[in-house]
Scaffold this motif. Structure first.
Motif, mmCIF file in Angstrom:
data_model
loop_
_atom_site.group_PDB
_atom_site.id
_atom_site.type_symbol
_atom_site.label_atom_id
_atom_site.label_comp_id
_atom_site.label_asym_id
_atom_site.label_seq_id
_atom_site.Cartn_x
_atom_site.Cartn_y
_atom_site.Cartn_z
ATOM 1 N N ARG A 25 14.396 4.029 -6.269
ATOM 2 C CA ARG A 25 12.987 3.677 -6.087
ATOM 3 C C ARG A 25 12.061 4.889 -6.224
ATOM 4 N NH1 ARG A 25 12.444 0.663 -0.487
ATOM 5 N NH2 ARG A 25 10.264 0.641 -1.195
ATOM 6 N N ILE A 26 12.639 6.092 -6.301
ATOM 7 C CA ILE A 26 11.841 7.317 -6.362
ATOM 8 C C ILE A 26 11.876 7.837 -7.789
ATOM 9 C CG2 ILE A 26 11.516 9.626 -5.406
ATOM 10 C CD1 ILE A 26 13.095 8.742 -2.946
ATOM 11 N N ASP A 27 10.750 7.771 -8.485
ATOM 12 C CA ASP A 27 10.786 8.103 -9.914
ATOM 13 C C ASP A 27 10.955 9.595 -10.186
ATOM 14 O OD1 ASP A 27 8.268 8.986 -9.205
ATOM 15 O OD2 ASP A 27 7.172 7.689 -10.585
ATOM 16 N N ILE A 135 8.378 -2.033 -4.051
ATOM 17 C CA ILE A 135 8.689 -2.310 -2.653
ATOM 18 C C ILE A 135 9.466 -3.619 -2.575
ATOM 19 C CG2 ILE A 135 6.741 -1.116 -1.591
ATOM 20 C CD1 ILE A 135 5.274 -3.799 -1.492
ATOM 21 N N PHE A 136 10.066 -3.843 -1.424
ATOM 22 C CA PHE A 136 10.661 -5.133 -1.123
ATOM 23 C C PHE A 136 9.823 -5.785 -0.028
ATOM 24 C CE2 PHE A 136 14.392 -3.190 -3.058
ATOM 25 C CZ PHE A 136 14.918 -4.254 -3.777
ATOM 26 N N ASP A 147 7.363 -4.768 -8.287
ATOM 27 C CA ASP A 147 6.980 -3.507 -8.918
ATOM 28 C C ASP A 147 5.497 -3.237 -8.685
ATOM 29 O OD1 ASP A 147 9.528 -3.059 -10.012
ATOM 30 O OD2 ASP A 147 9.066 -4.340 -11.723
ATOM 31 N N PHE A 148 5.185 -1.991 -8.349
ATOM 32 C CA PHE A 148 3.792 -1.637 -8.101
ATOM 33 C C PHE A 148 2.908 -1.929 -9.318
ATOM 34 C CE2 PHE A 148 5.294 1.771 -4.910
ATOM 35 C CZ PHE A 148 5.198 0.874 -3.871
ATOM 36 N N ASP A 149 3.428 -1.647 -10.520
ATOM 37 C CA ASP A 149 2.582 -1.787 -11.700
ATOM 38 C C ASP A 149 2.309 -3.244 -12.076
ATOM 39 O OD1 ASP A 149 5.021 -2.523 -12.742
ATOM 40 O OD2 ASP A 149 5.112 -0.941 -14.247
ATOM 41 N N GLU A 180 -0.280 -2.253 3.368
ATOM 42 C CA GLU A 180 -1.122 -1.150 2.886
ATOM 43 C C GLU A 180 -0.402 0.186 3.030
ATOM 44 O OE1 GLU A 180 -5.678 0.596 3.442
ATOM 45 O OE2 GLU A 180 -4.783 -0.662 5.006
ATOM 46 N N SER A 181 0.326 0.361 4.136
ATOM 47 C CA SER A 181 1.031 1.623 4.377
ATOM 48 C C SER A 181 2.165 1.851 3.373
ATOM 49 C CB SER A 181 1.587 1.651 5.803
ATOM 50 O OG SER A 181 2.650 0.729 5.960
ATOM 51 N N LYS A 182 2.643 0.783 2.743
ATOM 52 C CA LYS A 182 3.744 0.893 1.783
ATOM 53 C C LYS A 182 3.258 1.117 0.349
ATOM 54 C CE LYS A 182 6.815 -2.205 4.406
ATOM 55 N NZ LYS A 182 7.582 -3.477 4.358
#
Length: 235
Positions: A25-27, A135-136, A147-149, A180-182
């Motif tokens: 999950r960390i690009d 995120i899940f 996916d965020f995008d 929001e925190s994620k």
């Protein structure tokens, strides 16, 4: 910027799976190899360029502590273990961090950030910035990957949230503040008590609203100064 090349060393398959899932999950991270013991790890660092090792301590044969003492000190280590009492030994070896199992994603992200700071002090060259790509969220009793995008906006409706994505609407009972925190603050912005929007999905805006996929989303008085200040930086 070059990615942080790492290996994961653990004799427990489940622990390897968890770490691989978190790190994927960390690009900024490139997982070069999964190793089940110190011998496999030795082979990996002797044949490939490795920046960072996520290393279990309590392994059969050669322990993580013994392995750490024998390798090039330029390769940094983040220890992972289920036993808190090993922490002192880990830090005596100048480990970047020490993670207690089960390792949470948030704690792992902190550890990668710690590596980044150590790397900058030692080399003067910043390492790749750790950043999650998705995120899940819990939907219908299952954790679903988003996916965020693909997120357009998030809307709070009474006791649940609607996450509008390019693939449809996702509904979860997470709170607005928790979600929001994620979300990465450089990519998302809260514009109203009930709305968070993806910055790169905003098509146009005024002092009162933003337009995302032809939908008008209001900017509240509480958030107006921050929102407009951030959007005006793109002019």
């Amino acid at each position: 910027m070059n990615k942080i090349r790492c290996i994961i060393v653990d004799d427990e398959p489940v622990a390897l799976d968890i770490m691989e899932n978190h790190l994927s999950r960390i690009d900024a991270i490139e997982i070069v190899k999964r190793c089940r013991n110190a011998t496999e790890a030795f082979n990996a660092i002797n044949t490939k360029k490795i920046d960072l090792i996520f290393l279990d301590i309590n392994m059969p044969g050669i322990s993580g502590i013994s392995f750490a003492k024998s390798i090039n000190k330029k390769i940094r280590i983040i220890f992972t273990t289920a036993y808190r009492e090993y922490a002192i030994d880990g830090f005596d070896l100048h480990a970047v961090d020490y993670l207690l199992k089960p390792v949470s994603f948030e704690r792992l992200l902190d550890a990668v950030s710690n590596f980044q700071q150590h790397h900058l002090k030692e080399t003067g060259v910043p390492a790749a910035t750790p950043k999650a790509e998705f995120i899940f969220v819990k939907i219908d009793r299952k954790m679903h990957k988003i996916d965020f995008d693909k997120i357009l906006w998030v809307e709070s409706l009474s006791d649940y949230l609607k996450i509008e994505t390019s693939e449809g609407t996702k509904v979860t009972r997470e709170t607005m503040s928790t979600l929001e925190s994620k979300l990465p603050s450089e990519d998302f912005i809260r514009i109203h008590r009930s709305f968070i929007v993806a910055l790169n999905k905003i098509e146009s805006y005024s002092y009162e609203e933003v337009i995302v996929q032809s939908k008008s989303i209001p900017i509240s008085r509480t958030y107006k100064e921050v929102v407009l200040g951030k959007l005006e930086k793109f002019q």
